[in-house]
Motif scaffolding. Structure first.
Motif, PDB file in Angstrom:
ATOM      1  N   ILE A   1       0.871  -1.173   0.000  1.00 31.95           N
ATOM      2  CA  ILE A   1       0.000   0.000   0.000  1.00 31.95           C
ATOM      3  C   ILE A   1       0.911   1.227   0.000  1.00 31.95           C
ATOM      4  O   ILE A   1       1.756   1.383   0.885  1.00 31.95           O
TER       5      ILE A   1
ATOM      6  N   ILE B   1       3.699  -1.580   3.591  1.00 27.03           N
ATOM      7  CA  ILE B   1       3.316  -0.163   3.550  1.00 27.03           C
ATOM      8  C   ILE B   1       4.537   0.651   3.128  1.00 27.03           C
ATOM      9  O   ILE B   1       5.600   0.539   3.742  1.00 27.03           O
TER      10      ILE B   1
ATOM     11  N   HIS C   1      -2.147   4.901  -2.872  1.00 24.30           N
ATOM     12  CA  HIS C   1      -3.500   4.520  -2.469  1.00 24.30           C
ATOM     13  C   HIS C   1      -4.083   5.563  -1.528  1.00 24.30           C
ATOM     14  O   HIS C   1      -5.296   5.758  -1.487  1.00 24.30           O
TER      15      HIS C   1
ATOM     16  N   LEU D   1      -7.113   1.747   7.354  1.00 26.04           N
ATOM     17  CA  LEU D   1      -6.483   0.450   7.121  1.00 26.04           C
ATOM     18  C   LEU D   1      -7.102  -0.656   7.975  1.00 26.04           C
ATOM     19  O   LEU D   1      -6.721  -1.822   7.849  1.00 26.04           O
TER      20      LEU D   1
END
Length: 455
Positions: free
Chosen positions: A104, A157, A180, A297
């Motif tokens: 992400i 991440i 994102h 998240l």
């Protein structure tokens, strides 16, 4: 990253590459920091031609090198990829690696607070994910690709800082990273000389939505009218706002600062009391976007509580330093603009950490034609009833010095254009264990030099 030279050649559409089985595990543009397995990428600058250092790169562990076609005397019998342009090759490699990566991606920009927001967010998520973030100031058209290419293949991440000095630069970085989630921390006055106005700065920062995933979310400073206006023109954009005003998605209030950090209350997407081991109201606002992203998240409230309590900032961002003589320094000397300077001054004026409050302020750079006005306006921020002594450093700070002469006794106010020792000696003779001293100035002023005599 772990790619064969053949895979990288395919990324760059390079034909007839030799040593195709060579394994590349990273990239470097500097032989002084190159790691074993790196692909060395030389650049031709005005003063230095990186191709001269290719041999050194291999000596220091490089697995392969890029070589610009037309550059004479290419190396023989070593893995080489011939390209037309080193910068384009670096960026294309990052684009291809990003397209293959499953992490992400989170992009962060803003006039102030980019690095602090990056640090707080990475700290908040690290207990629950494998997180990597931009290191140092690798946040431009060269630094961001290097950051992307440094990501481990199992990173979950990626927190990417995006910097700029002109229009089009954030759009390029955003389209390269395709985040994102995107964050705009605030709109200040940095780069006014290039962008002309705060409206121009806001427009340039808002370019971060250009590469935002179609299902992505923009998190922005909802207290900033310029951003509110831009968001209003994008009805299909998914947004969450943070700040101190009541109409934000997440609102912070009741901020209390101690030597250990900041306690505050939030309402909105989360509710309750939270703590970060970081000083300053502006840092609380930086924590809010980390909290919103954590919530998006899927982290629970208790996980978010724990995560932000792990926050650790890069040095020279509201960094608390206890000197051997008992003086408490707040080193916020990495950079400065009117917005961040005002926030730091207000913090010192309201803190109860020490009774004797000092300001050591350096020039604010890159403010354009209104730089005198911005320096002079700081006089209205500085409260002589709360500040004991003021030390000013740099040619531009003379404008503030002239304004403050009517507010401070001559023995409590000094100015020097370029003499750190004058400030150091003044502190040594007048500061005590009751003193808290803020160091704040633009990067070029290097005010952290003052600290060296007190460690």
């Amino acid at each position: 990253m772990k790619k064969t030279l053949k895979q990288i050649a395919n990324w760059l559409d390079v034909k007839n590459a030799q040593f195709e089985d060579t394994i590349v595990t990273g990239v470097s543009i500097d032989t002084r920091t190159i790691k074993k397995g790196d692909l060395f990428i030389p650049f031709r600058g005005e003063k230095v031609n990186g191709h001269r250092y290719v041999e050194k790169a291999f000596e220091n562990g490089a697995a392969a090198t890029v070589w610009v076609m037309g550059e004479p005397n290419p190396p023989k019998d070593v893995p080489v990829l011939f390209v037309e342009d080193s910068e384009i090759a670096l960026q294309e490699m990052a684009r291809q690696y990003r397209n293959e990566h499953n992490a992400i991606f989170i992009g962060i920009t803003g006039s102030n607070g980019k690095t602090s927001s990056k640090d707080i967010l990475a700290s908040a998520l690290s207990p629950y994910y494998k997180v990597q973030k931009t290191t140092g100031n690798f946040n431009n058209q060269l630094g961001l690709p290097i950051t992307i290419l440094s990501l481990d293949e199992d990173t979950e991440i990626a927190v990417l800082e995006m910097g700029m000095s002109g229009f089009g630069e954030i759009e390029f970085l955003s389209k390269l990273a395709r985040p994102h989630y995107a964050v705009i921390t605030n709109i200040g006055e940095a780069h006014l000389q290039d962008l002309g106005s705060r409206e121009g700065i806001a427009k340039a920062k808002f370019e971060i939505i250009k590469g935002l995933d179609e299902h992505g979310v923009l998190f922005y400073d909802g207290d900033e009218p310029l951003l509110q206006n831009l968001v209003g023109k994008e009805p299909n954009l998914n947004v969450e706002s943070f700040g101190f005003n009541e109409d934000n998605s997440l609102v912070a209030s009741n901020i209390v600062t101690t030597e250990k950090g900041s306690q505050f209350t939030v309402r909105g997407e989360l509710n309750g009391e939270f703590f970060i081991p970081v000083l300053g109201e502006h840092q609380v606002k930086n924590a809010l976007n980390a909290m919103l992203i954590s919530k998006s998240l899927g982290l629970r409230d208790d996980q978010i509580h724990f995560g932000i309590e792990q926050a650790k900032l890069t040095d020279m961002r509201m960094q608390v330093i206890q000197s051997s003589s008992g003086i408490l320094f707040i080193n916020d000397a990495y950079n400065a603009a009117p917005t961040s300077m005002t926030a730091a001054i207000q913090f010192i004026q309201t803190t109860h950490m020490r009774s004797e409050k000092w300001l050591v302020l350096g020039d604010m750079l890159e403010l354009g034609e209104n730089e005198r006005q911005f320096h002079e306006e700081l006089a209205s921020v500085i409260d002589e009833s709360k500040i004991t002594k003021v030390c000013l450093f740099g040619n531009r700070m003379n404008w503030l010095y002239e304004k403050l002469q009517n507010k401070f006794a001559i023995e409590n106010l000094i100015h020097t254009n370029d003499d750190y020792e004058q400030i150091i000696n003044y502190i040594k003779h007048h500061a005590s264990e009751e003193s808290i001293i803020l160091l704040k100035g633009s990067r070029g002023m290097k005010l952290e030099t003052v600290l060296e005599s007190f460690k």
